[in-house]
Write a protein that holds these residues in place. Structure first.
Motif, short mmCIF file in Angstrom:
data_model
loop_
_atom_site.label_atom_id
_atom_site.label_comp_id
_atom_site.label_asym_id
_atom_site.label_seq_id
_atom_site.Cartn_x
_atom_site.Cartn_y
_atom_site.Cartn_z
N GLU A 5 -44.73 41.18 18.10
CA GLU A 5 -43.45 40.83 18.73
C GLU A 5 -42.27 41.26 17.86
OE1 GLU A 5 -41.84 37.25 21.52
OE2 GLU A 5 -43.41 36.81 20.06
N LEU A 6 -42.38 41.03 16.55
CA LEU A 6 -41.29 41.42 15.66
C LEU A 6 -41.13 42.93 15.59
CD1 LEU A 6 -41.64 38.93 12.67
CD2 LEU A 6 -39.66 39.20 14.15
N ALA A 7 -42.25 43.65 15.48
CA ALA A 7 -42.19 45.11 15.39
C ALA A 7 -41.56 45.71 16.64
CB ALA A 7 -43.59 45.68 15.17
N ARG A 8 -41.87 45.15 17.80
CA ARG A 8 -41.29 45.66 19.03
C ARG A 8 -39.81 45.30 19.14
NH1 ARG A 8 -44.84 47.68 22.82
NH2 ARG A 8 -43.36 47.25 24.50
N LEU B 25 -45.24 55.51 8.82
CA LEU B 25 -43.93 56.14 8.69
C LEU B 25 -43.08 55.62 9.85
CD1 LEU B 25 -45.06 59.76 7.76
CD2 LEU B 25 -44.55 57.83 6.24
N ARG B 26 -42.32 54.57 9.59
CA ARG B 26 -41.65 53.81 10.65
C ARG B 26 -40.68 54.65 11.47
NH1 ARG B 26 -44.80 49.46 11.59
NH2 ARG B 26 -45.29 48.41 9.64
N ALA C 193 -46.53 41.12 5.19
CA ALA C 193 -47.50 42.11 4.72
C ALA C 193 -47.06 43.52 5.09
CB ALA C 193 -48.88 41.82 5.29
N CYS C 194 -45.81 43.66 5.52
CA CYS C 194 -45.21 44.98 5.71
C CYS C 194 -43.70 44.82 5.69
CB CYS C 194 -45.67 45.65 7.01
SG CYS C 194 -44.99 44.92 8.51
N ILE C 195 -42.99 45.90 5.37
CA ILE C 195 -41.53 45.83 5.26
C ILE C 195 -40.89 45.73 6.64
CG2 ILE C 195 -39.48 47.08 4.46
CD1 ILE C 195 -41.32 48.32 2.29
N ALA C 196 -41.46 46.39 7.63
CA ALA C 196 -40.86 46.38 8.97
C ALA C 196 -40.72 44.97 9.50
CB ALA C 196 -41.70 47.22 9.93
N GLU C 197 -41.68 44.10 9.19
CA GLU C 197 -41.61 42.73 9.68
C GLU C 197 -40.46 41.97 9.01
OE1 GLU C 197 -44.56 38.90 9.97
OE2 GLU C 197 -45.36 40.89 10.44
N MET D 210 -33.10 39.46 13.25
CA MET D 210 -33.00 38.30 14.12
C MET D 210 -32.11 37.21 13.51
SD MET D 210 -36.93 37.93 15.46
CE MET D 210 -36.60 36.37 16.28
N ARG D 211 -32.21 37.03 12.21
CA ARG D 211 -31.49 35.93 11.56
C ARG D 211 -30.06 36.30 11.16
NH1 ARG D 211 -36.78 34.64 8.53
NH2 ARG D 211 -37.60 32.88 9.72
N ASP D 212 -29.90 37.56 10.69
CA ASP D 212 -28.62 37.95 10.10
C ASP D 212 -27.89 39.04 10.87
OD1 ASP D 212 -29.35 36.20 7.98
OD2 ASP D 212 -30.48 37.82 7.03
N GLY D 213 -28.53 39.57 11.90
CA GLY D 213 -27.89 40.61 12.70
C GLY D 213 -28.08 42.01 12.20
N ALA D 214 -28.69 42.17 11.01
CA ALA D 214 -28.92 43.52 10.45
C ALA D 214 -30.02 43.44 9.41
CB ALA D 214 -27.64 44.06 9.82
N PRO D 215 -30.85 44.49 9.31
CA PRO D 215 -31.90 44.50 8.29
C PRO D 215 -31.32 44.80 6.91
CG PRO D 215 -31.96 46.54 9.54
CD PRO D 215 -30.92 45.68 10.19
N LYS D 216 -31.92 44.19 5.89
CA LYS D 216 -31.47 44.42 4.52
C LYS D 216 -32.53 45.13 3.69
CE LYS D 216 -28.89 40.05 4.68
NZ LYS D 216 -28.84 38.67 4.12
N ALA D 217 -33.80 44.77 3.90
CA ALA D 217 -34.88 45.33 3.08
C ALA D 217 -35.01 46.83 3.31
CB ALA D 217 -36.19 44.63 3.42
N ALA D 218 -35.13 47.58 2.24
CA ALA D 218 -35.30 49.03 2.33
C ALA D 218 -36.78 49.37 2.44
CB ALA D 218 -34.70 49.70 1.11
#
Length: 336
Positions: free
Chosen positions: A91-94, A172-173, A285-289, A296-304
């Motif tokens: 669900e998160l990946a999608r 390779l995301r 167990a993966c960066i994409a998650e 979802m929480r902050d409106g933008a991804p931070k982890a590289a």
């Protein structure tokens, strides 16, 4: 019983490994490779078990076992099937790529067929052509089957599991979206996967192995920082019996088929995505998650995603804190 394949030719040199992963003995007097053992498991397995017992008692010749000498337990496999058995991850990946999860994913396992011709050993680097591809790791549990008849039931399928191991299904995301949009599955976005130094028979796992699931935390680190510790049994929607039965619904599977669980993933205490380890959560167990949870929480991804020079470590320990499978430990390097 614990088995490993030392680097030797295309298919490795099979050894039996001590319970504490410190010593090994050659399996060559019985069988040369793991694939050959799987092809003749009923005859060969008791003899390998005798070697394992002799190794523990010091009654057979042995040598120091080094994980960095290992290829993948099966350096190449006739079939590599990878599932997405953790619905929180699906669900998160999608969501991360703007797609909703279809309802039938909750009742019908999602499995794709990957490339099994050139697996990576547990210490071999992850080579990529560009950091812009979005290099990611995926910590998984995997099983190796014997021959599986077509139409097997989930209960019967559990009896077809010969070995359990860990996997790093490298992804390779930034190539995924374009491939999925074609409606024909992964290819370029899924380079070679890596596997743990050691594969173990289910009986080695004791009570942690039940219902076709491994109920222990999968430990993931990136550059020596704890990244995730999700319990591999807690939120697995489809056990390995169900996954194997799904794969064998219309054809038989040959001995040496590897089936992956998909990225191990846990829900948070609030029913949403897990929190990072640094915040007291199970992490990822993966960066994409993690990126999807941040969105979802902050409106933008931070982890590289991973960069050249980054290191990933994936491991699982028993209740006493001892490594079960050894560790997958890989550095990300540019492809020459």
């Amino acid at each position: 019983m614990k088995l490993a394949s030392l680097m030797h030719g295309r298919d490795g040199r099979l050894v039996v490994v001590s319970h504490d992963l410190t010593r090994a003995t050659d399996a060559f007097p019985v069988v040369a490779t793991l694939q050959a053992a799987l092809d003749d498991w009923e005859r060969v397995a008791p003899r390998l078990a005798d070697l394992a017992e002799g190794l523990e008692h010091g009654s057979v010749p042995s040598f120091r076992f080094h994980e960095h000498d290992c290829a993948a337990p099966l350096p190449r496999a006739y079939q590599w099937l990878d599932a997405s058995a953790y619905l929180s991850h699906v669900e998160l990946a999608r969501k991360a790529r703007g797609a909703a999860m279809p309802e039938n994913y909750r009742t019908d396992p999602l499995i794709y067929q990957g490339g099994g011709d050139a697996f990576l050993g547990p210490r071999q680097p992850i080579e990529a052509r560009s950091e812009e591809d979005g290099i990611d790791f995926e910590g998984e549990v995997a099983v190796v089957t014997g021959d599986v008849p077509m139409g097997v039931t989930p209960a019967e399928a559990l009896g077809c599991i010969r070995l359990v191991m860990l996997a790093n299904d490298v992804t390779l995301r930034n190539r995924v979206g374009g491939e999925i949009a074609k409606g024909f599955g992964f290819l370029q976005s899924k380079p070679s996967s890596a596997f743990s130094p050691v594969a173990v028979t289910p009986d080695e796992l004791g009570g942690a192995w039940r219902d076709g699931k491994l109920h222990l935390p999968l430990l993931a680190r990136v550059n020596d920082t704890a990244f995730g510790r999700p319990d591999a049994g807690a939120d697995m929607a489809f056990g390995f019996g169900v996954l194997i039965a799904h794969a064998a619904a219309t054809r038989r599977l040959c001995a040496g088929t590897i089936i992956g669980s998909g990225t191990v993933s846990n829900l948070g205490a609030d029913g949403g995505p897990s929190r990072p380890v640094a915040e007291g959560g199970a992490g990822y167990a993966c960066i994409a998650e993690q990126r999807a949870a941040e969105m979802m929480r902050d409106g933008a991804p931070k982890a590289a995603f991973l960069r050249f020079g980054d290191r990933v470590r994936i491991e699982m320990k028993d209740a006493s804190g001892h490594s079960i499978f050894g560790a997958i430990e890989q550095e990300v390097l540019p492809h020459a």
